[in-house]
Design an enzyme around this catalytic site. Structure first.
Site, PDB file in Angstrom:
ATOM      1  N   GLY C  32       0.792  -1.232   0.000  1.00  0.00           N
ATOM      2  CA  GLY C  32       0.000   0.000   0.000  1.00  0.00           C
ATOM      3  C   GLY C  32       0.818   1.273   0.000  1.00  0.00           C
ATOM      4  O   GLY C  32       0.263   2.354  -0.165  1.00  0.00           O
ATOM      5  N   CYS C 272     -18.560 -13.147 -19.090  1.00  0.00           N
ATOM      6  CA  CYS C 272     -19.911 -13.310 -19.617  1.00  0.00           C
ATOM      7  C   CYS C 272     -19.955 -14.397 -20.694  1.00  0.00           C
ATOM      8  O   CYS C 272     -20.806 -15.285 -20.663  1.00  0.00           O
ATOM      9  CB  CYS C 272     -20.381 -11.972 -20.200  1.00  0.00           C
ATOM     10  SG  CYS C 272     -22.134 -11.856 -20.477  1.00  0.00           S
TER      11      CYS C 272
END
Lengths: 239, 263, 284
Positions: C32, C272
């Protein structure tokens, strides 16, 4: 009982030792203005000492020194506790504030007003500072203002617009509302009529009954005779 | 009648403090203690060094010499410039508060009022939106700002209101010591009066210890227990407020006092 | 005839790759944390993925299989351009199948298919510092990261709730990495934030214009910022994908005609397609 007899029986609450006070006016050619010289005094519980002398002899100055408002050039101002002594001329700010909030009451000649604070709040303040509940403080203040003949319509107003006498009575109420083991009074009846002078005499005697040690300047001889146990003369030789 | 049992532990102890920018510019030889519940005023004219002193005391600028010891709420004596920067910044956000002369310097103008107040709370770990909002409302009330302005932006507030919002923002974490630099400077007289009354009330109610820098002796008399007079980087006189103003000893103090205009 | 210029493998010179890899190692070591790096001029302008491209270029190897997506789709202009760039400069194998890729460069989405430990995800970042819009001073912002002063991050979330009744940030949603640094996960929808938490794959972030790298190593805690009484929630739809029927993927809203008819389809095009094939197979 004579003044001396009273003094002999009661505890000393305030003793002033060799007080010297002069003003050094740096801006006016460094003029040195001596006011008080080697002044000493003892005041016992339940005793009222009156400072007497012509104007300009340093009576008000002395009271202000006692209250810690003026700086001493030399000397000690001892407040006697059961378990010790605090010298106002040589102690911490904390102690002086404590003394002023819990021990020493001061009724000055002039009421220093913070505008926008209502009269009744000014009178209540010494009790609130000592932790007394709002309701109780309010009741006492109302009582005292009644005694001093301040009309209720003025209670919620700031004293800035009051007459000299009304301001003086607010000052007195504030000075007498909380029990003060030591009390300084600077011309407390200066602007008052006979009726209110009588009230002040009562208040002073009640304070004495509560064992307050009182130092006062009383221009009015009638008042002085009614409350003073001892007279201290300040004259040229005191300076 | 017994001797008083006073807490004589100062909340702040300053010894031998100096920060100079040149000969007699800045502050030097400053020794002072601040007690809990006490208001100390630092008075002086421009260039006297009072702002420099305040900035050292708030942890913003590091002094050249001397120590500033702060008594934390955990009872630790922390030397403000010996602790880590992280610790100092945390102190500055929680236990200390600084109220700046210009509220713009102490607020986030483009963050809503409630969030300005809540920021210090969020900075010390508060994570409940509802509680933070409640706190914000509480502090708005305390400083006499209508609570329905909680979601408004400070740039829509008047100068006096911004200053009161800054006070709310600083007080939200209940700091024990607050430093103020001319908090009423630049405000209209009636606005000043209202602000001073507010400060007086809050100081008593919250038992705050305060150091306030001002050139205005009337403000000093109204708010302060004790005063320190500065001239050309040095402290020339300290004492009880009424004593210093009614019976000034030092030549410079006498000059200041005699210069005040009374209407 | 002029010869086509010869590119070093994946365009960047080896020294630059090594310096970027050193930066990436530091980023991985401090999850981070934004590591500055010496970004190079790339043959595309800032704002077009130069950070992501430099990261990919630095770690790409000859046997890697690369997938590039933009907004979840393999066939948008940007995805196509970047894929062609790497095809040209490295001849590396490319794919649209998430599971087959060893390296996925992405803009604005994390693939629906959970990533495995053999995969690396590279995200393109415009503004790496989550403090940028709250604290304008860069020195002050760096101090805040260094001293873990993140209270002010919640200020923005507070404002959202005050204005909208809920946290209105829907993408680039700030998150606390490894209980230490708060990062901006790039403009991915908040829907994707949970995918970063305890992921098996390594995730690398590159900001080209701002010249910063950061990383989420595998199995790192990533917690999106929220309030106790307004917890973090991902987006939800009333409808499922019109093409594959998925109820748990991120859906794009597509306007189909001028009358305002709309349908919802998976943003992750490959995901998809895969689901459609599977249902076809199971129907057959």
């Amino acid at each position: 009982m004579s003044a001396n007899a009273i003094a002999a029986n009661n505890t000393i609450r305030l003793s002033v030792e060799s007080l010297h006070k002069h003003f050094q006016l740096h801006l006016q050619n460094k003029t040195r203005l001596p006011v008080l010289s080697d002044f000493s005094l003892q005041v016992s519980e339940a005793e009222c000492v009156a400072l007497v002398g012509r104007s300009g002899m340093g009576k008000s100055t002395l009271l202000k020194c006692l209250y810690g408002n003026y700086v001493l050039s030399e000397g000690r101002i001892n407040v006697h506790f059961d378990d010790g002594i605090i010298d106002i001329a040589n102690t911490s700010t904390q102690n002086i504030y404590y003394l002023r909030q819990h021990i020493i009451g001061y009724v000055s000649q002039f009421l220093r007003v913070i505008p926008r604070v209502p009269a009744i709040a000014i009178v209540m303040e010494p009790l609130l500072i000592r932790g007394i509940a709002q309701q109780q403080a309010l009741a006492k203040a109302q009582d005292l203002l009644h005694r001093l003949n301040i009309p209720e319509s003025l209670w919620s107003l700031s004293p800035t617009t009051f007459s000299g006498g009304e301001q003086q009575r607010i000052n007195i109420a504030r000075g007498f509302i909380a029990p003060n083991p030591i009390l300084f009074l600077d011309e407390p009846t200066a602007s008052l009529d006979a009726v209110n002078r009588k009230v002040v005499i009562e208040l002073i005697n009640e304070a004495k009954h509560d064992r307050s040690a009182i130092v006062g300047i009383f221009h009015d001889e009638e008042v002085r005779d009614a409350v003073a146990d001892k007279l201290i003369y300040l004259s040229e030789s005191a300076a | 009648m017994k001797l008083p049992q006073l807490n004589t532990q100062p909340i702040l102890q300053v010894s031998g403090l100096a920060k100079l920018y040149g000969i007699n510019r800045g502050c030097q030889d400053v020794d002072v203690d601040l007690f809990p519940g006490e208001v100390l005023g630092i008075v002086g004219e421009s260039g006297s060094g009072k702002t420099t002193l305040l900035r050292c005391l708030s942890g913003e600028i590091e002094p050249d010499h001397g120590n500033i010891i702060f008594q934390s709420s955990h009872g630790e004596a922390l030397n403000l410039f010996s602790v880590s920067e992280a610790q100092r910044r945390l102190l500055m956000r929680s236990e200390l508060g600084v109220i700046r002369q210009n509220p713009r310097d102490g607020l986030r103008l483009r963050v809503i009022a409630g969030a300005n107040i809540g920021e210090r709370l969020m900075a010390v770990g508060d994570r409940h939106y509802g509680n933070i909002r409640q706190s914000a409302r509480h502090w708005l009330e305390q400083v006499d700002i209508q609570t329905d302005r909680i979601d408004d932006y400070p740039y829509t507030f008047s100068g006096g209101m911004q200053q009161r919002l800054q006070i709310a923002r600083v007080l939200a974490t209940r700091p024990r010591m607050v430093l103020m630099d001319e908090p009423t400077g630049g405000l209209d007289v009636s606005v000043q009066a209202r602000l001073l009354d507010l400060i007086r009330t809050l100081v008593t109610e919250l038992q705050l210890s305060v150091i306030i820098v001002t050139h205005d002796l009337a403000v000093a008399r109204l708010l302060c227990h004790r005063l320190m007079v500065m001239q050309n980087s040095k402290v020339v006189e300290t004492g009880l407020t009424d004593q210093l103003l009614d019976d000034p000893q030092h030549a410079y103090t006498q000059l200041l006092v005699s210069s005040v205009l009374t209407p | 005839m002029l010869d086509e210029p010869a590119y070093n493998f994946a365009y960047l010179d080896e020294q630059t790759k090594r310096s970027i890899r050193r930066g990436l190692l530091k980023a991985v070591a401090i999850p981070g944390y934004q590591v500055p790096f010496a970004g190079r001029e790339m043959p595309m302008p800032y704002g077009w993925g130069t950070g992501g491209v430099q990261v990919t270029a630095s770690i790409l190897g000859g046997d890697d299989v690369l997938k590039v997506i933009d907004q979840g789709a393999d066939d948008t202009t940007n995805a196509v351009s970047i894929r062609r760039f790497f095809e040209k400069t490295s001849q590396v194998e490319t794919t649209t199948v998430s599971a087959d890729a060893s390296l996925i460069q992405t803009r604005h989405r994390i693939p629906e298919q959970p990533l495995s430990r053999d995969q690396i995800l590279v995200l393109q970042v415009p503004i790496p510092d989550p403090l940028r819009f709250i604290e304008p001073s860069e020195t002050e912002a760096r101090k805040m990261h260094a001293l873990e002063e993140y209270g002010v991050m919640h200020v923005k979330l507070y404002e959202d709730i005050a204005h909208h009744g809920h946290i209105a940030t829907t993408y680039a949603y700030p998150a606390l990495v490894n209980q230490r640094y708060v990062m901006d996960p790039s403009p991915i929808p908040k829907f994707d934030n949970p995918k970063m938490h305890q992921s098996e794959a390594l995730m690398l972030f590159g900001a080209g214009r701002e010249k910063r790298l950061y990383a989420i190593p595998p199995y790192t805690d990533v917690k999106s910022l929220d309030f106790e009484d307004h917890p973090f929630e991902i987006q939800q739809w009333d409808q499922c994908c019109a093409l594959c029927g998925s109820t748990d993927a991120f859906l794009d809203e597509v306007i189909t005609d001028d009358k305002g008819s709309r349908m919802f389809v998976c943003s992750d095009s490959h995901y998809c397609q895969q689901r459609k094939q599977q249902t076809k197979q199971s129907d057959a």
